[in-house]
Design a protein around this motif. Structure first.
Motif, mmCIF file in Angstrom:
data_model
loop_
_atom_site.group_PDB
_atom_site.id
_atom_site.type_symbol
_atom_site.label_atom_id
_atom_site.label_comp_id
_atom_site.label_asym_id
_atom_site.label_seq_id
_atom_site.Cartn_x
_atom_site.Cartn_y
_atom_site.Cartn_z
ATOM 1 N N VAL A 1 2.920 -14.766 2.738
ATOM 2 C CA VAL A 1 2.182 -13.814 1.909
ATOM 3 C C VAL A 1 1.237 -14.615 1.012
ATOM 4 O O VAL A 1 1.633 -15.650 0.466
ATOM 5 C CB VAL A 1 3.147 -12.958 1.057
ATOM 6 N N PRO A 2 -0.025 -14.174 0.841
ATOM 7 C CA PRO A 2 -0.958 -14.933 -0.008
ATOM 8 C C PRO A 2 -0.380 -15.207 -1.395
ATOM 9 O O PRO A 2 0.272 -14.364 -2.003
ATOM 10 C CB PRO A 2 -2.181 -14.008 -0.084
ATOM 11 N N GLY A 3 -0.628 -16.435 -1.868
ATOM 12 C CA GLY A 3 -0.054 -16.858 -3.135
ATOM 13 C C GLY A 3 -0.423 -15.976 -4.303
ATOM 14 O O GLY A 3 0.393 -15.749 -5.212
ATOM 15 N N MET A 4 -1.656 -15.457 -4.323
ATOM 16 C CA MET A 4 -2.079 -14.598 -5.433
ATOM 17 C C MET A 4 -1.240 -13.327 -5.493
ATOM 18 O O MET A 4 -0.823 -12.885 -6.578
ATOM 19 C CB MET A 4 -3.561 -14.241 -5.268
ATOM 20 N N ILE A 5 -0.957 -12.729 -4.326
ATOM 21 C CA ILE A 5 -0.140 -11.513 -4.298
ATOM 22 C C ILE A 5 1.281 -11.820 -4.754
ATOM 23 O O ILE A 5 1.894 -11.053 -5.505
ATOM 24 C CB ILE A 5 -0.148 -10.899 -2.885
ATOM 25 N N VAL A 6 1.803 -12.974 -4.325
ATOM 26 C CA VAL A 6 3.163 -13.351 -4.729
ATOM 27 C C VAL A 6 3.245 -13.488 -6.242
ATOM 28 O O VAL A 6 4.179 -12.992 -6.885
ATOM 29 C CB VAL A 6 3.577 -14.665 -4.042
ATOM 30 N N MET A 7 2.256 -14.145 -6.842
ATOM 31 C CA MET A 7 2.284 -14.343 -8.286
ATOM 32 C C MET A 7 2.128 -13.028 -9.034
ATOM 33 O O MET A 7 2.750 -12.813 -10.083
ATOM 34 C CB MET A 7 1.183 -15.318 -8.696
ATOM 35 N N ILE A 8 1.314 -12.115 -8.515
ATOM 36 C CA ILE A 8 1.169 -10.808 -9.158
ATOM 37 C C ILE A 8 2.498 -10.071 -9.159
ATOM 38 O O ILE A 8 2.919 -9.501 -10.174
ATOM 39 C CB ILE A 8 0.079 -9.977 -8.442
ATOM 40 N N VAL A 9 3.178 -10.094 -8.008
ATOM 41 C CA VAL A 9 4.480 -9.426 -7.915
ATOM 42 C C VAL A 9 5.491 -10.065 -8.856
ATOM 43 O O VAL A 9 6.223 -9.378 -9.587
ATOM 44 C CB VAL A 9 4.991 -9.470 -6.456
ATOM 45 N N VAL A 10 5.536 -11.390 -8.864
ATOM 46 C CA VAL A 10 6.520 -12.090 -9.689
ATOM 47 C C VAL A 10 6.291 -11.827 -11.171
ATOM 48 O O VAL A 10 7.223 -11.507 -11.921
ATOM 49 C CB VAL A 10 6.467 -13.602 -9.400
#
Length: 253
Positions: A143-152
């Motif tokens: 999963v793209p890192g930006m999406i992961v960080m937004i979710v986290v």
């Protein structure tokens, strides 16, 4: 644990809790897609889904008294579904002296059945997966890192925002305000705007603090061993069963 973890994660040592995070995510997504793709004109597939979900809850050690209150999150959608038979047009059918739209009845049934099962599957994933394990699982799924960080960050700071909103509400009440009255709608709207600005400013401060500590926009690799093929097969068995039910439903439709 605090925030979403305290509310949604149910600590345990079942096979579902020990399963790799990425396997559980893929299994849940595939199962939800299978439920959504099932034709709403048939009832037996949804009964099979419900029985399977109950079996997974029992296997995972998730009691019904824990999960039932959390299913109430879908109440707004149920209310919308109940109104559909009265709002949609022809053809119509008589039920208990009421003229109801047949199309609306099918649409209401589809929303309630698929929505309840989808929420149940999501709650199962949340109950067996800790928030701290979620970033690594998403990263290993590419999963793209930006999406992961937004979710986290959303999961991490939603409780902070809720606490801030609670403090603002307490401050209003202590000054003689009653947020429940309609005449205070303007003040409530201004409070929501203030909360948004505070959240935005807090997000900027957190981002600057992360950059100053060497953050490069990606979740670090924690060195977790890759998932073996056997784990994928066993972990995705519920999803495979759901897909088989969906395909069978379309074949006999």
């Amino acid at each position: 644990m605090s925030g979403p973890s305290r509310l949604l994660y149910l600590a345990g040592d079942s096979p579902a809790h020990r399963a790799p995070t990425e396997v559980k995510i893929v299994c849940a997504v595939l199962a939800v897609f299978a439920v959504v793709a099932t034709p709403r004109e048939l009832f037996w597939p949804y009964g099979c889904y419900a029985l399977g979900l109950l079996a997974v809850w029992r296997w995972s050690g998730i009691p019904l008294r824990w999960i039932a209150p959390r299913l109430l999150i879908e109440v707004p959608f149920v209310v919308l579904a109940v109104l559909l038979p009265f709002a949609v047009g022809e053809p119509r059918t008589e039920f208990l002296g009421l003229s109801l739209s047949t199309t609306g009845l099918w649409a209401a049934w589809g929303i309630i059945a698929k929505g309840t099962l989808g929420v149940g599957i999501s709650l199962t994933l949340a109950a067996t997966t800790s928030v701290r394990d979620l970033p690594g699982g998403l990263t290993r799924l590419r999963v793209p890192g930006m999406i992961v960080m937004i979710v986290v960050l959303m999961l991490r700071y939603v409780d902070v925002l809720v606490a801030e909103a609670g403090r603002m509400r307490l401050a209003r009440i202590s000054r003689g305000d009653d947020p429940r009255t309609l005449r205070q709608a303007g003040a409530t709207a201004r409070g929501a705007g203030t909360l948004f600005l505070r959240s935005y400013e807090r997000g900027e401060r957190v981002h600057l603090a992360m950059l100053s500590r060497g953050f490069d926009g990606a979740v670090p690799d924690l060195g977790i061993a890759p998932v073996r093929g056997k784990q994928w097969v066993l972990g995705c068995l519920p999803a495979v069963a759901a897909i088989a039910i969906c395909v069978s439903a379309w074949m006999v439709r």
